[in-house]
Design a protein around this motif. Structure first.
Motif, short mmCIF file in Angstrom:
data_model
loop_
_atom_site.label_atom_id
_atom_site.label_comp_id
_atom_site.label_asym_id
_atom_site.label_seq_id
_atom_site.Cartn_x
_atom_site.Cartn_y
_atom_site.Cartn_z
N GLY A 39 16.99 28.34 15.66
CA GLY A 39 17.21 26.91 15.53
C GLY A 39 16.14 26.06 16.17
N TYR A 40 15.47 26.60 17.22
CA TYR A 40 14.39 25.86 17.85
C TYR A 40 13.23 25.62 16.89
N ALA A 41 13.12 26.43 15.84
CA ALA A 41 12.04 26.23 14.88
C ALA A 41 12.12 24.85 14.23
N ILE A 42 13.33 24.36 14.00
CA ILE A 42 13.50 23.03 13.41
C ILE A 42 13.00 21.96 14.36
N VAL A 43 13.27 22.14 15.66
CA VAL A 43 12.81 21.17 16.66
C VAL A 43 11.29 21.18 16.75
N ILE A 44 10.70 22.37 16.81
CA ILE A 44 9.24 22.49 16.89
C ILE A 44 8.58 21.84 15.66
N ALA A 45 9.14 22.14 14.49
CA ALA A 45 8.59 21.57 13.26
C ALA A 45 8.70 20.05 13.25
N GLY A 46 9.81 19.53 13.77
CA GLY A 46 9.97 18.07 13.86
C GLY A 46 8.93 17.43 14.76
N LEU A 47 8.61 18.08 15.86
CA LEU A 47 7.59 17.55 16.76
C LEU A 47 6.21 17.52 16.09
N VAL A 48 5.87 18.60 15.39
CA VAL A 48 4.58 18.65 14.72
C VAL A 48 4.51 17.60 13.61
N ARG A 49 5.58 17.46 12.83
CA ARG A 49 5.59 16.45 11.76
C ARG A 49 5.42 15.05 12.33
N ARG A 102 0.85 -1.20 0.00
CA ARG A 102 0.00 0.00 0.00
C ARG A 102 0.89 1.25 0.00
N PHE A 103 1.68 1.36 -1.06
CA PHE A 103 2.68 2.42 -1.14
C PHE A 103 2.03 3.80 -1.28
N ARG A 104 0.86 3.83 -1.88
CA ARG A 104 0.19 5.12 -2.04
C ARG A 104 -0.09 5.76 -0.68
N ASP A 105 -0.64 4.97 0.26
CA ASP A 105 -0.93 5.52 1.58
C ASP A 105 0.34 6.00 2.28
N VAL A 106 1.39 5.19 2.20
CA VAL A 106 2.65 5.56 2.85
C VAL A 106 3.21 6.84 2.25
N ALA A 107 3.20 6.93 0.93
CA ALA A 107 3.76 8.09 0.26
C ALA A 107 2.99 9.36 0.61
N ILE A 108 1.67 9.28 0.62
CA ILE A 108 0.86 10.47 0.91
C ILE A 108 1.09 10.94 2.35
N ILE A 109 1.10 10.01 3.30
CA ILE A 109 1.28 10.40 4.70
C ILE A 109 2.66 11.02 4.91
N ASN A 110 3.69 10.41 4.38
CA ASN A 110 5.04 10.97 4.55
C ASN A 110 5.16 12.34 3.89
N SER A 111 4.51 12.53 2.77
CA SER A 111 4.55 13.83 2.11
C SER A 111 3.81 14.89 2.93
N ILE A 112 2.69 14.52 3.52
CA ILE A 112 1.98 15.44 4.40
C ILE A 112 2.89 15.86 5.56
N GLY A 113 3.64 14.90 6.07
CA GLY A 113 4.57 15.21 7.16
C GLY A 113 5.63 16.21 6.75
N GLU A 114 6.19 16.03 5.55
CA GLU A 114 7.24 16.94 5.08
C GLU A 114 6.70 18.35 4.86
N THR A 124 4.10 19.68 6.31
CA THR A 124 3.81 20.22 7.63
C THR A 124 5.06 20.74 8.30
N PHE A 125 6.14 19.96 8.22
CA PHE A 125 7.42 20.38 8.80
C PHE A 125 7.86 21.72 8.24
N THR A 126 7.79 21.85 6.92
CA THR A 126 8.25 23.08 6.28
C THR A 126 7.40 24.27 6.71
N ALA A 127 6.09 24.09 6.73
CA ALA A 127 5.20 25.19 7.08
C ALA A 127 5.45 25.66 8.52
N VAL A 128 5.59 24.72 9.44
CA VAL A 128 5.79 25.09 10.85
C VAL A 128 7.17 25.72 11.03
#
Length: 486
Positions: A167-177, A139-151, A153-157
């Motif tokens: 630098g803390y922005a990277i940590v906060i974004a990682g937590l949200v992703r 079920r690669f489609r589901d995996v790909a879509i979820i991981n892309s949503i995470g990326e 989200t990370f960028t936006a945060v």
């Protein structure tokens, strides 16, 4: 649907979603460099390396075991508990030693980022088994879509928090992703399939640990090859240069992570379901297509690196130009080994992968240290290429010794697209020299270099890599279905 077609469809989904997310991530990274200095970026990278190393030391490839042996839900549940429990132990040790680790890598402020990164890592561990179950069922489609949503989200945060938190922005974004992807993966897989623990089965646990221990050492060697060189650069040249190196490596790995790795994620589960006699031919085809797609991206990025850095980065990041050029060209050798490595895992011969991984780690770290001392940061990057080349030759050679893999066809399939990259690189270099006296805006020059490089590569393919092109065209036609009859 055949396994090869399911794998091909998985590759397409991984590529499309991965590339889209990476475009967003690249734009975000370019903006982040306006708010984060190279030294601060280097400290965050050093903290992340400590987290990743601790992860590897407690990584027993339970997910691969579940795929290879089609384990029942009770075994999956036990694997999930073991995997998360070992992660808690590892993160506790890293957090308690954060001060000493910062002094060891000569980044004393690194410890302030450890706590948040450790929590994000535990969330990633918690979602690991549901993700592997989706991969097992192709079920690669589901995996790909979820991981892309995470990326995304990370960028936006990260962008929204960078101006205020640095630098803390990277940590906060990682937590949200990590929180986002955890919730999405858990929702996709029924809890009864991965979290219905019915008591400890020590016999099964020993089997999982026996299977995963060689892979643990493989992963440790991979972590040494992809992260510990950052520590060497930090100790030799300081946090500012290490920040430039870490960001350059991240950009250079773009073709590897978001193209080749997305293709590689499909290989092992696909090979494990194939008839053994069909695997060697599929491995060669996978290597040919991976090289065809990845080689021009890596070499192309290296060819335009000086113009790219001048166009998008400020003077604090100027040292990236030479580093990015060399790393982009060096990392293209990494994915050439993945089909052979996935083949050995599907054949349940992980110890051979371990031997090749040890050789790579030794060659890469030695090359970075020695060449860095003798020639400086840019020459240290050549050591990365040495390590990846040693690994590719080793793992393909070992696979050919114990399986019917046609080693000659394998290397020819990989090298033909690389030969087509040579005229592309030289043409872009010549164009940059020609345009230098004209003082054209960097953005315009970058566009011209990209267009010229793409055209020259396509022409080069029909000279050096015609079989690879025919293979790709055949795959596309097969996905579209048979041509209509006259």
């Amino acid at each position: 649907m055949s396994i090869e077609k399911a794998a091909a469809r998985g590759v397409v989904w991984n590529l499309v979603t991965g590339l889209g997310a990476r475009v967003v991530s690249l734009v975000g990274t370019l903006v982040l460099t306006r708010f984060i200095a190279p030294a601060e970026y280097g400290e965050v990278s050093a903290a992340l390396i400590c987290i990743q190393t601790a992860n590897v030391l407690t990584f027993f490839a339970f997910g691969q075991y579940l795929i290879a042996f089609r384990s029942k839900p009770s075994v999956v549940s036990q694997a999930a508990v073991l995997h998360f429990g070992l992660g808690v132990l590892a993160m506790a040790v890293v957090y308690s030693l954060r001060g000493q680790l910062g002094e060891f890598v000569e980044a004393p402020q690194m410890g302030r980022y450890i706590g948040g990164l450790a929590i994000a890592h535990l969330l990633d561990r918690a979602r690991s088994m549901p993700e592997r179950l989706l991969v097992r069922e192709l079920r690669f489609r589901d995996v790909a879509i979820i991981n892309s949503i995470g990326e995304v989200t990370f960028t936006a945060v990260a962008l929204s928090a960078a101006s205020r938190y640095g630098g803390y922005a990277i940590v906060i974004a990682g937590l949200v992703r990590s929180t986002t992807t955890f919730l999405l993966f858990v929702r996709k897989v029924p809890r009864s399939e991965w979290l219905s623990f019915a008591g400890a089965d020590w016999r099964e646990a020993r089997k999982m640990l026996a299977y995963g221990t060689p892979i643990l050492f493989v992963a440790l060697c991979e972590r040494a090859s992809s992260s510990w060189d950052n520590v060497l650069m930090l100790r030799m040249f300081g946090p500012s240069l290490m920040g430039c190196y870490a960001l350059s490596y991240s950009l250079a790995e773009t073709p590897v992570i978001y193209v080749a790795e997305r293709m590689g994620d499909v290989l092992m589960p696909a090979f494990s379901k194939m008839d053994p006699k069909d695997r060697p031919g599929a491995v060669v085809r996978a290597a040919a297509l991976m090289s065809l797609v990845v080689a021009p991206l890596g070499v192309g990025l290296g060819s335009i690196a000086p113009t790219l850095v001048h166009a998008f980065f400020d003077k604090r990041w100027a040292e990236m130009a030479g580093i990015l050029t060399v790393l982009s060209c060096m990392t293209i050798f990494q994915p050439a080994s993945w089909p052979a490595g996935a083949y050995l895992e599907a054949e349940r011969k992980p110890r051979l992968v371990l031997i090749a991984s040890v050789a790579r780690a030794i060659a890469l770290l030695s090359g970075v240290a020695v060449l860095g001392k003798l020639g400086g940061p840019v020459w240290a990057c050549v050591g990365v290429g040495i390590g990846f080349t040693v690994y590719t030759v080793s793992i393909v050679g070992l696979a050919a010794l114990v399986t019917p893999l046609p080693v000659g066809r394998y290397f020819i399939s990989v090298m033909c697209p690389l030969l087509a990259c040579a005229p592309m690189f030289l043409s872009v270099l010549a164009l940059r020299q020609f345009l230098a006296p004209m003082h054209i805006p960097a953005g315009v020059q970058l566009a011209l270099e990209i267009v010229l490089g793409g055209v020259v590569y396509v022409l080069g393919l029909f000279v050096f890599a015609r079989p690879n092109v025919h293979e790709l065209i055949g795959l596309v036609r097969d996905r579209r279905g048979p041509a209509p009859s006259a």
